[in-house]
Structure formats: structure tokens, C-alpha cells
Design a protein around this motif. Structure first.
Motif, PDB file in Angstrom:
ATOM      1  N   GLN A 122      33.928  34.004  27.746  1.00  0.00           N
ATOM      2  CA  GLN A 122      33.988  33.699  29.167  1.00  0.00           C
ATOM      3  C   GLN A 122      34.633  34.872  29.890  1.00  0.00           C
ATOM      4  OE1 GLN A 122      32.527  31.064  30.389  1.00  0.00           O
ATOM      5  NE2 GLN A 122      32.078  30.176  28.363  1.00  0.00           N
ATOM      6  N   PRO A 123      34.203  35.189  31.129  1.00  0.00           N
ATOM      7  CA  PRO A 123      34.757  36.346  31.847  1.00  0.00           C
ATOM      8  C   PRO A 123      36.274  36.324  31.964  1.00  0.00           C
ATOM      9  CG  PRO A 123      32.786  35.552  32.953  1.00  0.00           C
ATOM     10  CD  PRO A 123      33.092  34.550  31.874  1.00  0.00           C
ATOM     11  N   GLU A 124      36.863  35.119  32.092  1.00  0.00           N
ATOM     12  CA  GLU A 124      38.318  35.062  32.225  1.00  0.00           C
ATOM     13  C   GLU A 124      39.036  35.536  30.960  1.00  0.00           C
ATOM     14  OE1 GLU A 124      36.853  30.692  31.874  1.00  0.00           O
ATOM     15  OE2 GLU A 124      36.240  32.579  32.849  1.00  0.00           O
ATOM     16  N   HIS A 125      38.352  35.505  29.804  1.00  0.00           N
ATOM     17  CA  HIS A 125      38.945  36.022  28.569  1.00  0.00           C
ATOM     18  C   HIS A 125      39.238  37.514  28.707  1.00  0.00           C
ATOM     19  CE1 HIS A 125      36.700  32.592  26.246  1.00  0.00           C
ATOM     20  NE2 HIS A 125      37.761  32.160  26.911  1.00  0.00           N
ATOM     21  N   ALA A 126      38.326  38.235  29.354  1.00  0.00           N
ATOM     22  CA  ALA A 126      38.517  39.676  29.542  1.00  0.00           C
ATOM     23  C   ALA A 126      39.720  39.952  30.426  1.00  0.00           C
ATOM     24  CB  ALA A 126      37.258  40.304  30.140  1.00  0.00           C
ATOM     25  N   TYR A 138      29.321  42.958  32.423  1.00  0.00           N
ATOM     26  CA  TYR A 138      29.822  42.715  33.776  1.00  0.00           C
ATOM     27  C   TYR A 138      31.344  42.579  33.767  1.00  0.00           C
ATOM     28  CZ  TYR A 138      25.240  41.957  35.943  1.00  0.00           C
ATOM     29  OH  TYR A 138      23.979  42.119  36.456  1.00  0.00           O
ATOM     30  N   SER A 139      31.874  41.865  32.784  1.00  0.00           N
ATOM     31  CA  SER A 139      33.313  41.596  32.727  1.00  0.00           C
ATOM     32  C   SER A 139      34.113  42.860  32.448  1.00  0.00           C
ATOM     33  CB  SER A 139      33.611  40.546  31.646  1.00  0.00           C
ATOM     34  OG  SER A 139      32.931  39.335  31.913  1.00  0.00           O
ATOM     35  N   LEU A 140      33.576  43.721  31.580  1.00  0.00           N
ATOM     36  CA  LEU A 140      34.299  44.941  31.223  1.00  0.00           C
ATOM     37  C   LEU A 140      34.140  46.033  32.272  1.00  0.00           C
ATOM     38  CD1 LEU A 140      33.594  45.275  27.380  1.00  0.00           C
ATOM     39  CD2 LEU A 140      35.526  44.192  28.528  1.00  0.00           C
ATOM     40  N   GLY A 141      33.082  45.924  33.094  1.00  0.00           N
ATOM     41  CA  GLY A 141      32.801  46.974  34.063  1.00  0.00           C
ATOM     42  C   GLY A 141      33.911  47.205  35.059  1.00  0.00           C
ATOM     43  N   ARG A 142      34.613  46.137  35.461  1.00  0.00           N
ATOM     44  CA  ARG A 142      35.688  46.263  36.448  1.00  0.00           C
ATOM     45  C   ARG A 142      37.073  46.183  35.831  1.00  0.00           C
ATOM     46  NH1 ARG A 142      33.758  45.684  41.707  1.00  0.00           N
ATOM     47  NH2 ARG A 142      31.625  46.486  41.704  1.00  0.00           N
ATOM     48  N   SER A 143      37.134  46.117  34.505  1.00  0.00           N
ATOM     49  CA  SER A 143      38.439  46.056  33.843  1.00  0.00           C
ATOM     50  C   SER A 143      39.135  47.401  33.946  1.00  0.00           C
ATOM     51  CB  SER A 143      38.256  45.669  32.374  1.00  0.00           C
ATOM     52  OG  SER A 143      39.464  45.807  31.666  1.00  0.00           O
ATOM     53  N   THR A 144      40.448  47.373  34.043  1.00  0.00           N
ATOM     54  CA  THR A 144      41.224  48.608  34.159  1.00  0.00           C
ATOM     55  C   THR A 144      41.729  49.111  32.811  1.00  0.00           C
ATOM     56  OG1 THR A 144      43.224  47.320  34.580  1.00  0.00           O
ATOM     57  CG2 THR A 144      41.952  48.049  36.512  1.00  0.00           C
ATOM     58  N   SER A 145      41.518  48.350  31.741  1.00  0.00           N
ATOM     59  CA  SER A 145      42.000  48.737  30.413  1.00  0.00           C
ATOM     60  C   SER A 145      40.820  48.963  29.473  1.00  0.00           C
ATOM     61  CB  SER A 145      42.904  47.647  29.826  1.00  0.00           C
ATOM     62  OG  SER A 145      44.047  47.449  30.617  1.00  0.00           O
ATOM     63  N   PRO A 146      40.959  49.876  28.494  1.00  0.00           N
ATOM     64  CA  PRO A 146      39.891  50.081  27.507  1.00  0.00           C
ATOM     65  C   PRO A 146      39.796  48.895  26.553  1.00  0.00           C
ATOM     66  CG  PRO A 146      41.792  51.463  26.986  1.00  0.00           C
ATOM     67  CD  PRO A 146      42.082  50.816  28.304  1.00  0.00           C
ATOM     68  N   PHE A 185      45.270  42.065  30.746  1.00  0.00           N
ATOM     69  CA  PHE A 185      46.697  41.913  31.028  1.00  0.00           C
ATOM     70  C   PHE A 185      47.535  42.251  29.794  1.00  0.00           C
ATOM     71  CE2 PHE A 185      50.415  39.087  30.722  1.00  0.00           C
ATOM     72  CZ  PHE A 185      51.149  39.528  31.820  1.00  0.00           C
ATOM     73  N   TYR A 186      47.121  41.745  28.629  1.00  0.00           N
ATOM     74  CA  TYR A 186      47.885  41.989  27.406  1.00  0.00           C
ATOM     75  C   TYR A 186      47.876  43.472  27.017  1.00  0.00           C
ATOM     76  CZ  TYR A 186      48.449  36.990  26.468  1.00  0.00           C
ATOM     77  OH  TYR A 186      48.806  35.670  26.543  1.00  0.00           O
ATOM     78  N   ILE A 216      44.518  42.285  19.613  1.00  0.00           N
ATOM     79  CA  ILE A 216      43.407  41.419  19.221  1.00  0.00           C
ATOM     80  C   ILE A 216      43.631  40.026  19.813  1.00  0.00           C
ATOM     81  CG2 ILE A 216      42.147  40.362  17.321  1.00  0.00           C
ATOM     82  CD1 ILE A 216      41.790  43.336  17.329  1.00  0.00           C
ATOM     83  N   GLU A 217      42.654  39.558  20.581  1.00  0.00           N
ATOM     84  CA  GLU A 217      42.675  38.189  21.086  1.00  0.00           C
ATOM     85  C   GLU A 217      41.547  37.414  20.420  1.00  0.00           C
ATOM     86  OE1 GLU A 217      44.480  36.121  23.677  1.00  0.00           O
ATOM     87  OE2 GLU A 217      45.818  37.453  22.584  1.00  0.00           O
ATOM     88  N   LEU A 218      41.844  36.200  19.965  1.00  0.00           N
ATOM     89  CA  LEU A 218      40.869  35.370  19.264  1.00  0.00           C
ATOM     90  C   LEU A 218      40.420  34.213  20.142  1.00  0.00           C
ATOM     91  CD1 LEU A 218      42.697  35.154  15.809  1.00  0.00           C
ATOM     92  CD2 LEU A 218      40.781  36.654  16.399  1.00  0.00           C
ATOM     93  N   LYS A 219      39.107  34.025  20.239  1.00  0.00           N
ATOM     94  CA  LYS A 219      38.527  32.885  20.939  1.00  0.00           C
ATOM     95  C   LYS A 219      37.427  32.315  20.047  1.00  0.00           C
ATOM     96  CE  LYS A 219      41.044  33.439  24.591  1.00  0.00           C
ATOM     97  NZ  LYS A 219      42.122  32.470  24.906  1.00  0.00           N
TER      98      LYS A 219
END
Length: 350
Positions: free
Chosen positions: A259-263, A301-309, A268-269, A251-254
């Protein structure tokens, strides 16, 4: 005379005693459940018969009141034969139709739970969902009421995610049910703007309520969980383990807008936890970013190219009176206004 309790205990006695105690407790619980199920079946059958008479003979409230008086006179030790309760029985039978109630999840609930379902929920599909959840997770009547008032069903599985792209079908469906949107942190008693660390501190100091809001199956692992990557230090805001799904949940809290960089950071985590903590018998680690507000299109858009679920959800903790809540624009209107404002400012700058 020697007291039997003064005798030396033979080998195996303590283990047998513990087993017998557990067996007796289990039998008592099962007996109570059986009695409760029989009572619920009785109430349902009474409701069916009364409802049929109302439909065919036009029975009104006067007949119901007389029926209640006669039943109480015959069975004075039973407390459930008030006119109001008889009306609940007819509503119960009309809500759960069929030839039997025994195989329905609701038959395993106490009568007080059932009256809450009848009073607070109009959709039969929703009633069935809350009844099944209450049985599965052992919710008390107050917890059931709280879950309904907080719209747990509507929020469960609502967060946009990429689980379907990164997990097999069954696993994806289970993971999706973990991610609510929005999360309701009203129990923290916060208002206005708060720092992310303050929100994190508040959540961990009220961990029982936090776990309840996260949903059944969550166990708290830690906050600011440290990872050393070849001398570089990284800290995961909050780490949970979902016992039923046998997976870590990062869980990450913002506190601000997504923002896309949050994803990217959450990605990474998740990879870090998956590599350093996950065991062979665990399912894949997932991540949930909980932020103040979000634009769902930007999230996709941000989750579309992410490598993690991962999933992204909003949260709320301000508890305003109903009139003030109604007067405020919803999140969609605010996001749309911000997007137009940003677009106008960019056009004026060019």
C-alpha cells in the motif's frame, strides 16, 4: 632438565607467535589455492586437446574411455581420470574458451564447484556471475548449489527502487544489488497467512539463513529497534548494516499487499536512522520494504515522490511441489485480476 615451555616468556613473544601462526595459515591456504589452480589449468588444457581431437578426428566415447584407462594406469594416485570426468573437462574447455583459463574467476574454484556450474547453468554469462560470486564470498559447493537453485542471480537487483534518483550513479548501482525480488524465505517452514510479528520472529530466530538470503555483506543490528523522537516511540522492524557498502539498511515487513502508505512509513524510518545512527564515514541509509504481493506500477508512483532511497520487494515462503506450483497463476496474473475486480466494484458502486 628444564622444559623450554616452563621458561618465562619475554616481552613481545605472544604477539610474534600469533603473527607467525597467522602467516603459516595464510601460506598454507595460498599453497592449496595454487595447487588447485594448477589442477584446474591441467583439466582445462586436457579438455581443450580432447575437444580439438573430437572436432577434427571424430573421437567418440570409446576413445575417451580408452584414454581414461591409459591415464589412470600411468597415474594411479590421481582420481580425476574417469571417462565421465574427461567429458567434463571437454565441456569445461568448450564453456570457457580462449588461450588461457588462469585469469578467469573459475580457475580459483574447486573442480566440484565447476561441475555444478556446468550441470546446472546453461548461460555462460550466468556461469561467470556465479563463479565470480563463489570466489568472492567463499561459497561452499552446497551453498553454490543452493544459490543456483534459488535463482539468486535472477532475483538480485530486481526490486523496483528509486535509488537512481537519490544516489550517485556508482552508489545507486551498488545499492540496487542489495535488493532482491522476491526474497525466498522457504527455510522458515511457514505456510498460509502469518502475522507480521510472527514472520519477523521466524526471520530473527533463523538469522543465519536470513543473512544468507539477504546476500553477502549483511550484518544484523537488531529487530524492533527503538527510537525516541521527543517522547514519541518508534520501532524499526529489522535493522541491518551492509559492511561492504558501509551503510545501514532498514527492513520493513508487510505480510499483505503493498500500500502507498507503507512507503511513507519506510521513508520516515530511513530518515530517522540516517539522522540518529549514521556517521560521517557511512554512506546513505537505504530502506527495503518486503511485502506479500505488490503492484509494480503502484510501487513506482509511491517511490517517485519519496525523499529517501528505497526499494520494494515481494517474498515467498510456501514450498509447494512442482506440479502445484505450475498450476498456480503467477503474481502478475493475480495482481491484474485484483485490479479488474477493484475497478468493477468501484464502477458498480457509482
Amino acid at each position: 632438565m628444564t622444559d623450554a615451555r616452563d621458561l618465562a616468556l619475554p616481552d613481545g613473544y605472544t604477539d610474534l607467535l600469533g603473527e607467525l601462526k597467522n602467516r603459516v595459515r595464510a601460506a598454507r591456504v595460498q599453497a592449496l589455492r595454487t595447487v588447485n589452480t594448477q589442477l584446474i589449468e591441467l583439466y582445462w588444457s586436457i579438455g581443450n586437446d580432447v575437444s580439438a581431437q573430437q572436432d577434427s578426428l571424430g573421437w567418440g566415447s570409446g576413445v575417451i574411455k580408452r584414454l581414461a584407462e591409459d591415464l589412470r594406469a600411468e597415474f594411479p594416485e590421481m582420481k580425476g581420470f574417469s571417462p565421465r570426468n574427461l567429458q567434463y573437462m571437454t565441456t569445461f574447455a568448450q564453456a570457457w574458451t580462449g588461450t588461457s583459463i588462469a585469469q578467469q574467476a573459475v580457475a580459483q574454484l574447486p573442480w566440484g564447484h565447476i561441475t555444478v556450474l556446468l550441470d546446472k547453468i546453461k548461460s555462460q554469462t550466468d556461469r561467470d556471475w556465479y563463479a565470480s560470486a563463489a570466489v568472492e564470498y567463499g561459497w561452499s559447493r552446497n551453498v553454490l548449489m543452493n544459490m543456483i537453485m534459488n535463482k539468486t542471480l535472477e532475483r538480485t537487483g530486481a526490486a523496483p527502487s528509486n535509488f537512481a534518483q537519490h544516489l550517485v550513479a556508482r552508489d545507486s548501482e551498488l545499492a540496487q544489488q542489495v535488493a532482491k525480488d522476491p526474497y525466498n524465505f522457504e527455510f522458515l517452514g511457514l505456510s498460509g497467512e502469518v502475522a507480521e510479528r510472527d514472520l519477523e520472529n521466524a526471520l530473527t530466530s533463523r538469522i543465519t539463513e536470513t543473512l544468507r538470503e539477504m546476500g553477502p555483506g549483511f550484518a544484523f543490528v537488531g529487530r524492533q529497534v527503538h527510537f525516541d523522537v521527543d517522547g514519541d516511540d518508534f520501532y524499526v522492524d529489522m535493522l541491518f548494516f551492509h559492511i561492504e557498502q558501509s551503510r545501514y539498511v532498514v527492513i520493513e515487513l508487510k505480510t499483505g499487499k503493498f500500500q502507498p502508505e507503507h512507503a511513507g512509513k519506510l521513508n520516515f524510518y530511513v530518515a530517522l536512522v540516517d539522522d540518529m545512527l549514521r556517521r560521517d564515514h557511512h554512506n546513505e541509509t537505504i530502506g527495503i520494504l518486503i511485502c506479500g504481493t505488490k503492484n509494480d506500477r503502484s510501487v513506482r508512483y509511491s517511490l517517485g515522490r519519496s525523499t529517501s532511497p528505497m526499494a520494494v520487494a515481494a517474498y515467498t515462503y510456501d514450498k509447494l511441489p512442482p506440479a502445484e506450483q505450475k498450476a498456480l497463476p503467477n503474481e502478475g496474473h493475480i495482481v491484474a485480476a485484483l485490479e479488474w475486480a477493484e475497478r468493477d466494484s468501484e464502477e458498480s458502486a457509482t
